[in-house]
Design an enzyme around this catalytic site. Sequence first.
Site, PDB file in Angstrom:
ATOM      1  N   CYS A  34       0.809  -1.227   0.000  1.00  0.00           N
ATOM      2  CA  CYS A  34       0.000   0.000   0.000  1.00  0.00           C
ATOM      3  C   CYS A  34       0.836   1.268   0.000  1.00  0.00           C
ATOM      4  O   CYS A  34       0.296   2.356  -0.175  1.00  0.00           O
ATOM      5  CB  CYS A  34      -0.920   0.004   1.216  1.00  0.00           C
ATOM      6  SG  CYS A  34      -0.012   0.006   2.766  1.00  0.00           S
ATOM      7  N   ASP A  36       2.354   2.545   2.592  1.00  0.00           N
ATOM      8  CA  ASP A  36       2.306   3.233   3.883  1.00  0.00           C
ATOM      9  C   ASP A  36       3.613   3.055   4.662  1.00  0.00           C
ATOM     10  O   ASP A  36       4.363   2.106   4.427  1.00  0.00           O
ATOM     11  CB  ASP A  36       1.120   2.732   4.716  1.00  0.00           C
ATOM     12  CG  ASP A  36      -0.197   3.203   4.137  1.00  0.00           C
ATOM     13  OD1 ASP A  36      -0.177   4.192   3.395  1.00  0.00           O
ATOM     14  OD2 ASP A  36      -1.228   2.585   4.415  1.00  0.00           O
ATOM     15  N   CYS A  69      -3.143   3.252   7.417  1.00  0.00           N
ATOM     16  CA  CYS A  69      -4.606   3.191   7.441  1.00  0.00           C
ATOM     17  C   CYS A  69      -5.118   3.012   8.878  1.00  0.00           C
ATOM     18  O   CYS A  69      -4.334   2.912   9.818  1.00  0.00           O
ATOM     19  CB  CYS A  69      -5.053   2.012   6.594  1.00  0.00           C
ATOM     20  SG  CYS A  69      -4.534   0.449   7.296  1.00  0.00           S
ATOM     21  N   CYS A 113      -1.459  -5.147   7.433  1.00  0.00           N
ATOM     22  CA  CYS A 113      -1.227  -3.871   8.124  1.00  0.00           C
ATOM     23  C   CYS A 113      -0.642  -4.097   9.520  1.00  0.00           C
ATOM     24  O   CYS A 113       0.061  -3.242  10.041  1.00  0.00           O
ATOM     25  CB  CYS A 113      -2.522  -3.090   8.260  1.00  0.00           C
ATOM     26  SG  CYS A 113      -3.344  -2.808   6.695  1.00  0.00           S
TER      27      CYS A 113
HETATM   28 FE1  FES Z   1      -1.395   0.421   4.305  1.00  0.00          FE
HETATM   29 FE2  FES Z   1      -3.007  -0.696   6.046  1.00  0.00          FE
HETATM   30  S1  FES Z   1      -3.434  -0.270   3.974  1.00  0.00           S
HETATM   31  S2  FES Z   1      -0.967  -0.132   6.318  1.00  0.00           S
END
Ligand code: FES
Length: 130
Positions: A34, A36, A69, A113
Amino acid sequence: MLYSKKVLKHFQNPHNQGVIKDADAVGEAGNLKCGDIMKIYLKIKKQENKKTKKQENVIKDIKFETLGCAAAIAVSSALTDMVKGMTLDEAMGLTKDKIVEELDGLPPIKIHCSMLGLEALRKAISEYKG
Ligand code: FES
């Protein structure tokens, strides 16, 4: 997607969010799926184990920053609560499953995540141990 009450509570009021300016160790992890990012800051103190009388490295404070997220925020909040007061070895032994259990589960699509905070924590501990 259904989040447990615990996940929502941690997401809405995250514990230990922020920066430790004079941290003893910092770990950063990114999620390739993702994009992140998660950063974990540790404050570590030496403390005598009352049973063994040996000196141990204990996590005295921990904070996290994330561009993640809702699940990543909830996991980090729970994880930081769980490892405060643990020795570095105990914290290294923490697993994804234990965190998911602590949160009363995560939707399967969000399980990846839960690894972000754990990876950043393990990197910070490894950095400290050198
Ligand atoms: Fe990126 Fe959860 S979608 S850490």
